[in-house]
Design an enzyme around this catalytic site. Structure first.
Site, PDB file in Angstrom:
ATOM      1  N   GLU A  70       0.971  -7.371   3.146  1.00  0.00           N
ATOM      2  CA  GLU A  70       0.725  -5.976   2.653  1.00  0.00           C
ATOM      3  C   GLU A  70      -0.807  -6.008   2.126  1.00  0.00           C
ATOM      4  O   GLU A  70      -1.288  -7.007   1.591  1.00  0.00           O
ATOM      5  CB  GLU A  70       1.598  -5.623   1.421  1.00  0.00           C
ATOM      6  CG  GLU A  70       1.033  -4.288   0.679  1.00  0.00           C
ATOM      7  CD  GLU A  70       1.949  -3.650  -0.137  1.00  0.00           C
ATOM      8  OE1 GLU A  70       2.840  -4.466  -0.892  1.00  0.00           O
ATOM      9  OE2 GLU A  70       1.714  -2.366  -0.579  1.00  0.00           O
ATOM     10  N   ASN A  95      -0.754   0.995   3.212  1.00  0.00           N
ATOM     11  CA  ASN A  95       0.254   2.131   2.340  1.00  0.00           C
ATOM     12  C   ASN A  95      -0.354   3.381   2.658  1.00  0.00           C
ATOM     13  O   ASN A  95      -1.631   3.518   2.709  1.00  0.00           O
ATOM     14  CB  ASN A  95      -0.359   1.797   0.881  1.00  0.00           C
ATOM     15  CG  ASN A  95       0.481   0.639   0.315  1.00  0.00           C
ATOM     16  OD1 ASN A  95       1.617   0.700  -0.003  1.00  0.00           O
ATOM     17  ND2 ASN A  95      -0.060  -0.354   0.202  1.00  0.00           N
ATOM     18  N   GLU A 100       3.574   1.977   5.137  1.00  0.00           N
ATOM     19  CA  GLU A 100       4.403   1.883   3.969  1.00  0.00           C
ATOM     20  C   GLU A 100       4.181   3.362   3.157  1.00  0.00           C
ATOM     21  O   GLU A 100       3.030   3.801   2.891  1.00  0.00           O
ATOM     22  CB  GLU A 100       3.921   0.731   2.812  1.00  0.00           C
ATOM     23  CG  GLU A 100       4.550  -0.353   3.120  1.00  0.00           C
ATOM     24  CD  GLU A 100       4.324  -1.280   1.952  1.00  0.00           C
ATOM     25  OE1 GLU A 100       4.029  -0.801   0.890  1.00  0.00           O
ATOM     26  OE2 GLU A 100       4.368  -2.357   2.179  1.00  0.00           O
ATOM     27  N   ASP A 124       8.465   2.389   0.497  1.00  0.00           N
ATOM     28  CA  ASP A 124       8.121   1.779  -0.582  1.00  0.00           C
ATOM     29  C   ASP A 124       8.804   1.811  -2.036  1.00  0.00           C
ATOM     30  O   ASP A 124       9.405   2.982  -2.101  1.00  0.00           O
ATOM     31  CB  ASP A 124       6.608   1.928  -0.853  1.00  0.00           C
ATOM     32  CG  ASP A 124       5.863   0.815  -1.542  1.00  0.00           C
ATOM     33  OD1 ASP A 124       6.460  -0.094  -2.074  1.00  0.00           O
ATOM     34  OD2 ASP A 124       4.611   1.009  -1.639  1.00  0.00           O
ATOM     35  N   GLU A 153      10.183  -6.589  -3.866  1.00  0.00           N
ATOM     36  CA  GLU A 153       8.984  -6.551  -4.709  1.00  0.00           C
ATOM     37  C   GLU A 153       8.707  -7.186  -5.879  1.00  0.00           C
ATOM     38  O   GLU A 153       9.659  -6.942  -6.992  1.00  0.00           O
ATOM     39  CB  GLU A 153       8.278  -5.156  -4.793  1.00  0.00           C
ATOM     40  CG  GLU A 153       8.170  -4.244  -3.650  1.00  0.00           C
ATOM     41  CD  GLU A 153       7.405  -2.944  -3.694  1.00  0.00           C
ATOM     42  OE1 GLU A 153       6.295  -3.063  -3.402  1.00  0.00           O
ATOM     43  OE2 GLU A 153       8.116  -2.232  -4.331  1.00  0.00           O
TER      44      GLU A 153
HETATM   45  P1  C2E Z   1       2.620  -1.090  -4.248  1.00  0.00           P
HETATM   46  O1  C2E Z   1       2.294  -0.398  -2.805  1.00  0.00           O
HETATM   47  O2  C2E Z   1       3.929  -0.979  -4.912  1.00  0.00           O
HETATM   48  O3  C2E Z   1       1.932  -2.308  -4.357  1.00  0.00           O
HETATM   49  C1  C2E Z   1       2.421  -3.483  -5.007  1.00  0.00           C
HETATM   50  C2  C2E Z   1       1.786  -3.713  -6.275  1.00  0.00           C
HETATM   51  O4  C2E Z   1       2.665  -4.643  -6.918  1.00  0.00           O
HETATM   52  C3  C2E Z   1       0.566  -4.355  -6.091  1.00  0.00           C
HETATM   53  O5  C2E Z   1      -0.291  -3.840  -7.394  1.00  0.00           O
HETATM   54  C4  C2E Z   1       0.557  -5.764  -6.331  1.00  0.00           C
HETATM   55  O6  C2E Z   1      -0.653  -6.457  -6.838  1.00  0.00           O
HETATM   56  C5  C2E Z   1       1.450  -5.783  -7.381  1.00  0.00           C
HETATM   57  N1  C2E Z   1       2.479  -7.094  -7.546  1.00  0.00           N
HETATM   58  C6  C2E Z   1       2.675  -7.812  -6.357  1.00  0.00           C
HETATM   59  N2  C2E Z   1       3.355  -8.700  -6.683  1.00  0.00           N
HETATM   60  C7  C2E Z   1       3.516  -8.733  -8.046  1.00  0.00           C
HETATM   61  C8  C2E Z   1       4.493  -9.427  -8.874  1.00  0.00           C
HETATM   62  O7  C2E Z   1       4.849 -10.702  -8.887  1.00  0.00           O
HETATM   63  N3  C2E Z   1       4.352  -9.186 -10.534  1.00  0.00           N
HETATM   64  C9  C2E Z   1       3.620  -7.830 -10.698  1.00  0.00           C
HETATM   65  N4  C2E Z   1       3.465  -7.314 -11.884  1.00  0.00           N
HETATM   66  N5  C2E Z   1       2.976  -7.061  -9.667  1.00  0.00           N
HETATM   67  C10 C2E Z   1       2.967  -7.396  -8.481  1.00  0.00           C
HETATM   68  P2  C2E Z   1      -1.587  -3.018  -6.966  1.00  0.00           P
HETATM   69  O8  C2E Z   1      -2.448  -3.990  -6.241  1.00  0.00           O
HETATM   70  O9  C2E Z   1      -2.368  -2.920  -8.387  1.00  0.00           O
HETATM   71  O10 C2E Z   1      -1.757  -1.709  -6.436  1.00  0.00           O
HETATM   72  C11 C2E Z   1      -0.940  -0.870  -7.176  1.00  0.00           C
HETATM   73  C12 C2E Z   1      -0.388   0.293  -6.328  1.00  0.00           C
HETATM   74  O11 C2E Z   1      -1.614   1.012  -6.033  1.00  0.00           O
HETATM   75  C13 C2E Z   1       0.481  -0.012  -5.059  1.00  0.00           C
HETATM   76  O12 C2E Z   1       1.546  -0.352  -5.372  1.00  0.00           O
HETATM   77  C14 C2E Z   1       0.219   1.134  -4.255  1.00  0.00           C
HETATM   78  O13 C2E Z   1       0.821   2.383  -4.824  1.00  0.00           O
HETATM   79  C15 C2E Z   1      -1.349   1.581  -4.776  1.00  0.00           C
HETATM   80  N6  C2E Z   1      -2.167   1.123  -3.670  1.00  0.00           N
HETATM   81  C16 C2E Z   1      -2.981  -0.183  -3.593  1.00  0.00           C
HETATM   82  N7  C2E Z   1      -3.616  -0.094  -2.453  1.00  0.00           N
HETATM   83  C17 C2E Z   1      -3.457   0.902  -1.758  1.00  0.00           C
HETATM   84  C18 C2E Z   1      -4.025   1.339  -0.485  1.00  0.00           C
HETATM   85  O14 C2E Z   1      -4.836   0.846   0.226  1.00  0.00           O
HETATM   86  N8  C2E Z   1      -3.661   2.563  -0.060  1.00  0.00           N
HETATM   87  C19 C2E Z   1      -2.681   3.520  -0.989  1.00  0.00           C
HETATM   88  N9  C2E Z   1      -2.283   4.630  -0.465  1.00  0.00           N
HETATM   89  N10 C2E Z   1      -2.285   2.831  -1.992  1.00  0.00           N
HETATM   90  C20 C2E Z   1      -2.557   1.687  -2.406  1.00  0.00           C
HETATM   91 CA    CA Z   2       3.280  -0.825  -1.179  1.00  0.00          CA
HETATM   92 CA    CA Z   3       5.819  -1.007  -4.168  1.00  0.00          CA
END
Ligand code: C2E
Ligand code: CA
Ligand code: CA
Length: 671
Positions: A444, A503, A535, A565, A622
């Site tokens: 991802e 995403n 996603e 997602d 996830e």
């Molecule tokens: P998401 O799409 O649900 O992405 C998964 C989030 O969970 C990511 O947070 C990831 O770093 C985190 N994560 C993965 N494994 C674990 C784990 O084992 N434990 C915990 N506590 N967290 C874990 P992140 O990178 O902070 O991103 C947060 C949200 O921001 C993402 O949720 C997504 O909704 C959004 N996002 C991030 N990058 C993009 C992007 O390029 N475009 C869009 N539209 N949304 C994005």
């Molecule tokens: Ca995602």
């Molecule tokens: Ca997610």
């Protein structure tokens, strides 16, 4: 003795004078309330106002009695001059009279009694109030038929009384249908509200102040008063400069002005700053006309909870402000709650379409937070932004450390445009691992931003702002360029790349243009459709927008995989899922973290896994953080895991090192 009809009574009550109606014998048939009150306050005799009393006895000498004799035809509306009553109790009054048709054709007389000092010289000599106070006056019944017209109406409408009486106004004046007057008349009649507006009358080249007053259960009194053109134009211009055309609420400038005036009066007040959540989507999903209509209906609904002296303004687009006066000594009240309840109601549009709109509300208080109008607005806005970030709770009160949040937000907003790479924007990759084989099943893409001034920012923060400010398309396209270039390069180098998920936020799903760009970029970088996945999250757009469905079907047709997602957080959509082209479901982290807590939550996870299998979708868990979670998932048939247990999101070069150049990956594990 017959009394006057209710409608007539109500009309009389609305006149500014003291009014007494007599029958032909001079017996009081009706006195309006203000006359009764006046007599009681000044301890005047009952016989001056009480129904059934002989008023002429009291009121007039023989000379006046003679003058009061009505003509043979009361319908002509001829009016007597004013006269001075003989009785000493009336020394301070002037009285005017005119014939008044009573029910069943009987003649009567109506007396307009004025305290002398209050009566302007002009009206002493002019005729009856109805004839005089307005340029035209008429009464319509439930069916919009003329019931009563004064003489001025004849000249204004250029139709005789005979033709008017009993005729339907719209049949007689078909050219009026569809005009503003038409809408106002109908609204006043149906909603039983008083409406005032200005109208231009072509034939006489005059402006009129028009007053529509519901009378009785189903009548409508219409008053036309000629106004000077200059005044009208001046007023219209001022109104134009201070009114929002859509909601008819005040605009920003006027709202600030009014707020400043209120602050001078030192009344405690709450300022509510309201921003509609995802209003942009309504505009995109439907069209701007619908968006406008939604705002109009919302404004109407909100007006219902406002007191007449409270203020409402539209600052911009979907930014609304309400000013609520709190009672003295009252710290807070339930007003924000009432506003939320308004938003809980569905909005029904003219074409019967039903739309629900959520709002984030921020509140600032005078005198607690500030006594400066501008500051109060800014503080309430800051609190609103705060409410938006904390999804779920849509209501937030200002507190002093929020000021810095606003500056921060503005900085982020500003820097979301232009060359994002130069501003520290990049991406990381988090692998999805098959727990039974250890193979990489997918990856991802997650956005990262090391802001030059603010340092590392959470995507939750900047994606949200990009989404609200409309820069999300720019941001995502930038990301696509970077990721596609990365994939193309590494595919060539390593003869393959894991399927890479990107995403896509809800607002982009509704954009045809965005998907055209996506496909164009795929062609440009020669990205095969089985290299990528999009996603999407469960959202309103999924179910209501046809464009979304078209976009998803276009992806499906090209062979691009679609993953849903955060599954499990928006249960309401479950039923729709089968209708959408979804290949993969990502079980939300909140479910995974419940594993090991109790049997009940584990049972939920089990049944979700079962459900996904039943509908034939692939499944990814996830946020898998522990061995116990991984084991439970594996045991229940969910094999693909994404989470810290396997790897954190990695910089592209690190990802390549560990996951693409296989030898080094193996070495690093053992080393
Ligand atoms: P998401 O799409 O649900 O992405 C998964 C989030 O969970 C990511 O947070 C990831 O770093 C985190 N994560 C993965 N494994 C674990 C784990 O084992 N434990 C915990 N506590 N967290 C874990 P992140 O990178 O902070 O991103 C947060 C949200 O921001 C993402 O949720 C997504 O909704 C959004 N996002 C991030 N990058 C993009 C992007 O390029 N475009 C869009 N539209 N949304 C994005
Ligand atoms: Ca995602
Ligand atoms: Ca997610």
């Amino acid at each position: 003795m017959k009394t006057l009809g209710r409608q007539t009574q109500e009309l009389i009550e609305k006149l500014p004078d003291f009014v007494v109606v007599l029958n032909a014998a001079g017996i009081i048939m009706y006195s309006n309330q203000s006359w009764v009150d006046y007599c009681c306050d000044h301890q005047l005799s009952n016989s001056l106002w009480k129904t059934g009393s002989d008023c002429l006895e009291n009121l007039v000498d023989d000379r006046n009695r003679e003058r009061l004799k009505w003509s043979k035809n009361p319908d002509t509306g001829a009016v007597e001059d004013s006269f001075q009553p003989s009785s000493v109790v009336f020394k301070n009054f002037s009285i005017r009279s005119r014939q008044f048709p009573l029910e069943e054709g009987a003649a009567g007389i109506i007396l307009y009694i004025h305290p002398l000092e209050l009566l302007p010289f002009q009206s002493l000599t002019t005729a009856s109030i109805l004839e005089n106070m307005t340029d035209a006056f008429y009464l319509l019944d439930r069916k919009m038929n003329f019931q009563y017209v004064n003489s001025n109406t004849e000249s204004l409408l250029n139709v005789t009384k005979e033709e008017l009486l009993g005729a339907n106004i719209w049949t007689l004046f078909p050219q009026w249908t569809g005009t503003r007057s038409y809408a106002n008349y109908n609204r006043a009649m149906q909603e039983r509200v008083q409406i005032e507006y200005r109208d231009y009358h072509g034939p006489s080249d005059s402006w009129f102040a028009v007053r529509l007053v519901p009378v009785g259960e189903d009548g409508l009194a219409v008053y036309y008063q000629r106004t000077s053109n200059d005044v009208v134009i001046q007023q219209a211009l001022t109104e134009y400069a201070s009114t929002d055309y859509l909601t008819t609420w005040t605009n920003r400038r006027k709202f600030e002005e009014n707020l400043e005036m209120l602050l001078k009066q030192d009344t405690p007040l709450s300022l509510l700053y309201i921003n509609l959540d995802n209003f942009k989507h309504i505009n995109n999903l439907y069209n701007h006309k619908t968006g406008d209509e939604v705002l109009k209906v919302l404004a109407k609904n909100l007006e219902k909870i406002l007191k007449p002296y409270e203020l409402a303004g539209r600052l911009d687009g979907d930014e609304l402000v309400l000013l609520h006066l709190r009672k003295d000594g009252e710290e807070l009240d339930d007003f924000p709650q009432k506003v939320k309840e308004v938003f809980a109601q569905a909005i029904i549009l003219e074409n019967s379409q039903v739309i629900t709109v959520n709002a984030s509300i921020g509140v600032s208080l005078y005198p607690q937070d500030s006594s400066n109008a501008n500051e109060l607005i800014t503080f309430a806005e800051t609190a609103m932004r705060n409410a938006k970030i904390q999804k779920g709770t849509s209501n937030s009160f200002f507190h002093s450390d929020m000021g810095t949040d606003l500056a921060r937000r503005l900085l982020i907003e500003r820097d979301l445009s232009g060359n994002l790479k130069a501003k520290g924007f990049h991406f990381v990759l988090q692998p999805q691992i098959n727990c039974s084989t250890g193979e990489t099943d997918g990856v991802e893409v997650l956005a990262r931003w090391h802001h030059p001034k603010l340092g590392p920012l959470s995507p939750l923060e900047f994606i949200g702002i990009a989404e609200e400010t409309g820069t999300i398309s720019h941001l995502t396209k930038h990301l696509l360029n970077e990721v596609f270039s990365f994939l193309k390069y590494n595919h060539k180098l390593y003869h393959g790349v894991p399927r890479t998920a990107i995403n896509i936020t809800p607002s982009l799903l509704t954009s045809r243009l965005f998907f055209e760009d996506l496909f164009r970029l795929m062609d440009k970088y020669q990205i095969s459709s089985d290299w990528i996945e999009i996603e999407i999250t469960e959202s309103e757009e999924l179910t209501v927008s046809e464009v979304t469905l078209e976009n998803l079907l276009a992806c499906r047709a090209r062979g691009i995989s679609i993953a849903l997602d955060d599954f499990g957080t928006g249960f309401s959509m479950l039923a729709y899922l089968m209708d959408f082209p979804i290949d993969k479901i990502k079980l939300d982290k909140s479910f995974i973290s419940k594993i090991g807590f109790n049997l009940k939550s584990e049972a939920v996870v089990k049944s979700l896994i079962q459900f996904v299998k039943n509908i034939g979708c692939k499944l990814v868990a996830e946020g898998v953080e522990s061995q116990a979670e991984a084991a439970f998932l594996e045991m229940n048939g969910c094999l693909i895991h994404q989470g810290y247990l396997y790897d954190r999101p990695l910089l592209p070069e690190t990802f390549v090192k560990y996951y693409l150049s296989g030898d080094e990956y193996e070495n690093s594990k053992s080393g």
